[in-house]
Design a protein around this motif. Structure first.
Motif, mmCIF file in Angstrom:
data_model
loop_
_atom_site.group_PDB
_atom_site.id
_atom_site.type_symbol
_atom_site.label_atom_id
_atom_site.label_comp_id
_atom_site.label_asym_id
_atom_site.label_seq_id
_atom_site.Cartn_x
_atom_site.Cartn_y
_atom_site.Cartn_z
ATOM 1 N N ILE A 50 1.011 -1.494 -63.914
ATOM 2 C CA ILE A 50 2.061 -2.450 -64.471
ATOM 3 C C ILE A 50 3.087 -0.824 -65.331
ATOM 4 O O ILE A 50 4.542 -1.147 -64.906
ATOM 5 C CB ILE A 50 2.136 -2.697 -65.043
ATOM 6 C CG1 ILE A 50 1.483 -4.675 -64.815
ATOM 7 C CG2 ILE A 50 3.618 -3.974 -66.836
ATOM 8 C CD1 ILE A 50 1.055 -5.441 -65.895
ATOM 9 N N ALA A 51 2.488 0.039 -65.365
ATOM 10 C CA ALA A 51 3.007 0.543 -66.193
ATOM 11 C C ALA A 51 4.036 1.784 -65.239
ATOM 12 O O ALA A 51 4.764 2.708 -65.421
ATOM 13 C CB ALA A 51 2.386 2.113 -66.847
ATOM 14 N N GLU A 52 3.319 1.935 -63.900
ATOM 15 C CA GLU A 52 3.931 2.910 -63.017
ATOM 16 C C GLU A 52 4.944 1.764 -62.474
ATOM 17 O O GLU A 52 5.965 3.003 -61.771
ATOM 18 C CB GLU A 52 2.215 3.164 -61.994
ATOM 19 C CG GLU A 52 1.581 3.578 -62.666
ATOM 20 C CD GLU A 52 0.178 3.819 -61.507
ATOM 21 O OE1 GLU A 52 0.537 2.957 -60.324
ATOM 22 O OE2 GLU A 52 -0.730 4.486 -61.896
ATOM 23 N N ILE A 53 4.938 0.722 -61.928
ATOM 24 C CA ILE A 53 5.546 -0.126 -61.629
ATOM 25 C C ILE A 53 7.209 0.037 -62.561
ATOM 26 O O ILE A 53 8.262 0.367 -62.261
ATOM 27 C CB ILE A 53 4.903 -1.471 -61.520
ATOM 28 C CG1 ILE A 53 4.164 -1.218 -60.366
ATOM 29 C CG2 ILE A 53 6.457 -2.201 -60.931
ATOM 30 C CD1 ILE A 53 3.468 -2.862 -59.371
ATOM 31 N N GLU A 54 6.603 0.225 -64.191
ATOM 32 C CA GLU A 54 8.176 0.050 -64.582
ATOM 33 C C GLU A 54 8.506 1.571 -64.990
ATOM 34 O O GLU A 54 9.940 1.045 -64.572
ATOM 35 C CB GLU A 54 6.752 -0.003 -66.141
ATOM 36 C CG GLU A 54 7.370 -1.870 -66.436
ATOM 37 C CD GLU A 54 6.238 -1.822 -68.123
ATOM 38 O OE1 GLU A 54 6.521 -2.732 -68.712
ATOM 39 O OE2 GLU A 54 6.000 -0.854 -68.032
ATOM 40 N N GLU A 105 9.473 0.441 -52.963
ATOM 41 C CA GLU A 105 8.224 0.176 -52.777
ATOM 42 C C GLU A 105 7.029 1.013 -53.659
ATOM 43 O O GLU A 105 6.888 1.622 -53.701
ATOM 44 C CB GLU A 105 7.993 1.194 -51.195
ATOM 45 C CG GLU A 105 8.089 1.192 -50.066
ATOM 46 C CD GLU A 105 7.074 -0.229 -49.432
ATOM 47 O OE1 GLU A 105 6.422 -0.232 -49.908
ATOM 48 O OE2 GLU A 105 7.743 -0.277 -48.373
ATOM 49 N N PRO A 106 7.164 -0.242 -54.643
ATOM 50 C CA PRO A 106 6.670 0.007 -55.710
ATOM 51 C C PRO A 106 4.952 0.809 -55.894
ATOM 52 O O PRO A 106 4.652 -0.081 -54.492
ATOM 53 C CB PRO A 106 7.458 -1.170 -56.963
ATOM 54 C CG PRO A 106 7.090 -2.333 -55.573
ATOM 55 C CD PRO A 106 7.562 -1.785 -54.410
ATOM 56 N N PRO A 107 4.210 1.469 -56.654
ATOM 57 C CA PRO A 107 3.079 1.762 -56.025
ATOM 58 C C PRO A 107 2.370 0.177 -56.198
ATOM 59 O O PRO A 107 2.624 -0.079 -57.976
ATOM 60 C CB PRO A 107 2.642 2.135 -57.634
ATOM 61 C CG PRO A 107 3.881 2.046 -58.530
ATOM 62 C CD PRO A 107 5.230 1.613 -57.757
ATOM 63 N N MET A 108 1.596 -0.453 -55.806
ATOM 64 C CA MET A 108 0.672 -1.275 -55.242
ATOM 65 C C MET A 108 -0.528 -1.324 -55.028
ATOM 66 O O MET A 108 -1.109 -2.279 -54.855
ATOM 67 C CB MET A 108 1.491 -2.437 -54.740
ATOM 68 C CG MET A 108 3.041 -2.526 -55.045
ATOM 69 S SD MET A 108 3.804 -4.124 -53.409
ATOM 70 C CE MET A 108 2.601 -5.113 -53.753
ATOM 71 N N SER A 113 -5.679 -3.298 -53.289
ATOM 72 C CA SER A 113 -7.261 -2.597 -53.648
ATOM 73 C C SER A 113 -8.422 -4.418 -53.641
ATOM 74 O O SER A 113 -8.892 -5.003 -53.380
ATOM 75 C CB SER A 113 -7.062 -1.825 -54.283
ATOM 76 O OG SER A 113 -9.091 -1.472 -54.592
ATOM 77 N N MET A 114 -7.052 -5.111 -55.006
ATOM 78 C CA MET A 114 -8.131 -6.260 -55.731
ATOM 79 C C MET A 114 -7.800 -7.718 -54.590
ATOM 80 O O MET A 114 -9.453 -7.881 -55.422
ATOM 81 C CB MET A 114 -7.427 -6.257 -57.279
ATOM 82 C CG MET A 114 -7.949 -7.800 -58.025
ATOM 83 S SD MET A 114 -6.833 -7.634 -59.281
ATOM 84 C CE MET A 114 -5.121 -8.432 -58.447
ATOM 85 N N ILE A 115 -6.656 -7.196 -53.991
ATOM 86 C CA ILE A 115 -6.595 -8.438 -53.291
ATOM 87 C C ILE A 115 -7.814 -8.415 -52.221
ATOM 88 O O ILE A 115 -8.580 -9.525 -51.726
ATOM 89 C CB ILE A 115 -5.832 -8.941 -53.020
ATOM 90 C CG1 ILE A 115 -4.069 -9.097 -54.060
ATOM 91 C CG2 ILE A 115 -5.587 -9.931 -51.652
ATOM 92 C CD1 ILE A 115 -5.137 -10.363 -54.647
ATOM 93 N N SER A 116 -8.379 -6.785 -51.776
ATOM 94 C CA SER A 116 -8.633 -6.746 -50.065
ATOM 95 C C SER A 116 -10.169 -6.657 -50.400
ATOM 96 O O SER A 116 -11.486 -6.944 -49.888
ATOM 97 C CB SER A 116 -8.249 -5.170 -49.733
ATOM 98 O OG SER A 116 -9.563 -4.961 -49.148
ATOM 99 N N SER A 117 -11.096 -6.414 -52.043
ATOM 100 C CA SER A 117 -12.484 -6.513 -52.558
ATOM 101 C C SER A 117 -12.566 -7.171 -52.922
ATOM 102 O O SER A 117 -13.929 -8.100 -53.269
ATOM 103 C CB SER A 117 -12.653 -5.231 -53.719
ATOM 104 O OG SER A 117 -12.396 -5.493 -55.095
ATOM 105 N N GLY A 118 -11.303 -9.096 -53.106
ATOM 106 C CA GLY A 118 -11.603 -10.063 -53.896
ATOM 107 C C GLY A 118 -11.887 -9.590 -55.423
ATOM 108 O O GLY A 118 -12.838 -11.120 -55.472
ATOM 109 N N HIS A 136 4.600 -10.260 -56.636
ATOM 110 C CA HIS A 136 4.163 -9.387 -55.154
ATOM 111 C C HIS A 136 4.100 -9.937 -54.260
ATOM 112 O O HIS A 136 4.164 -9.347 -53.190
ATOM 113 C CB HIS A 136 2.545 -8.720 -55.719
ATOM 114 C CG HIS A 136 2.118 -7.551 -56.847
ATOM 115 N ND1 HIS A 136 3.201 -6.400 -57.045
ATOM 116 C CD2 HIS A 136 1.432 -7.765 -57.560
ATOM 117 C CE1 HIS A 136 2.847 -5.966 -57.419
ATOM 118 N NE2 HIS A 136 1.752 -6.186 -58.033
ATOM 119 N N ASN A 137 4.792 -10.706 -53.882
ATOM 120 C CA ASN A 137 5.117 -12.200 -53.178
ATOM 121 C C ASN A 137 6.208 -12.295 -53.095
ATOM 122 O O ASN A 137 7.166 -11.448 -52.105
ATOM 123 C CB ASN A 137 4.189 -12.646 -52.446
ATOM 124 C CG ASN A 137 2.705 -12.825 -52.619
ATOM 125 O OD1 ASN A 137 2.858 -12.487 -50.990
ATOM 126 N ND2 ASN A 137 1.637 -12.826 -53.595
#
Length: 233
Positions: A50-54, A105-108, A113-118, A136-137
């Motif tokens: 969040i801090a990076e995206i901000e 292209e915000p840092p996601m 990774s969280m979605i991919s790993s479950g 994100h969608n």
């Protein structure tokens, strides 16, 4: 004798059941502790992202507002060189605004990774999950769509410039041409060519729409930040 044996078997049975129950309870407690550690880890990663995206969004918002500022000056009937120079002192910056589109292209990486790993399963808050999805969608998709529209307009603008106003492109690369001379040349071309001016006016509308979409994205990001902080507390 039988009663004694029955009591002994009953006692053994109770001991076994209690042993299994206690073992199961400790196992569940261990799983719960492990899941909680993973939950905190995931939330901390989201908080960092969040801090990076901000930071990324603040930079994008400033750049996009400057884009609007430059277009406003060049589309105005009267050219104000000082107002342009307050935004930029570079011809290259003005040319970039004309012929290049700004991607979003915000840092996601952490989220993907969280979605991919479950690992999203470790998040208990449905509000956080819903806000993540919306950010994100939906919000991200709307911004990307706006960028795609801008891309097509830029291609049309490049065709107009190369066909009817190649002197502007040459002036941008000439060290002999000052920003004042370049700005005057560009302004004169815009005011004298309705096709060029109308293209820029349409782009301006997309610029403003893009800023509105970015502010909505940032609002959702702030909403997510608040939910994550509350969950960590």
């Amino acid at each position: 004798m039988r009663e004694k044996s029955f009591k002994r078997y009953l006692f053994d049975f109770i001991v076994i059941v209690l042993g299994i129950t206690v073992s199961f309870w400790f196992n569940q407690l261990s799983i719960k502790r492990s899941d909680n550690k993973e939950r905190i880890k995931v939330l901390n990663n989201i908080e960092k992202e969040i801090a990076e995206i901000e930071k990324y969004c603040d930079e994008r918002l400033n750049a996009w507002n400057d884009d609007i500022g430059l277009y406003t000056e060049f589309l105005d009937d009267n050219l104000n060189i000082e107002s342009i120079k307050n935004i930029t002192s570079s011809k290259g910056r003005i040319e970039f605004n004309l012929i290049y589109y700004r991607d979003f292209e915000p840092p996601m990486n952490r989220y993907n990774s969280m979605i991919s790993s479950g690992d999203i399963k470790f998040i208990k808050s449905e509000k956080i999950k819903e806000t993540l999805t919306r950010l994100h969608n939906l919000n991200y998709s709307n911004l990307k769509t706006s960028v795609e529209y801008e891309k097509s307009l830029k291609q049309e603008l490049i065709n107009i410039l190369t066909k009817n106003h190649s002197e502007i492109l040459f002036a941008a690369d000439s060290y002999k041409t000052s920003i004042e001379m370049y700005s005057s040349l560009l302004h004169k071309s815009i005011q004298s060519d309705q096709e060029l001016k109308s293209n820029l006016l349409i782009q301006m509308k997309y610029f403003k729409s893009r800023v509105s979409l970015l502010k909505l994205y940032m609002y959702t990001l702030d909403e997510l930040k608040s939910e994550v902080v509350n969950s960590l507390d």
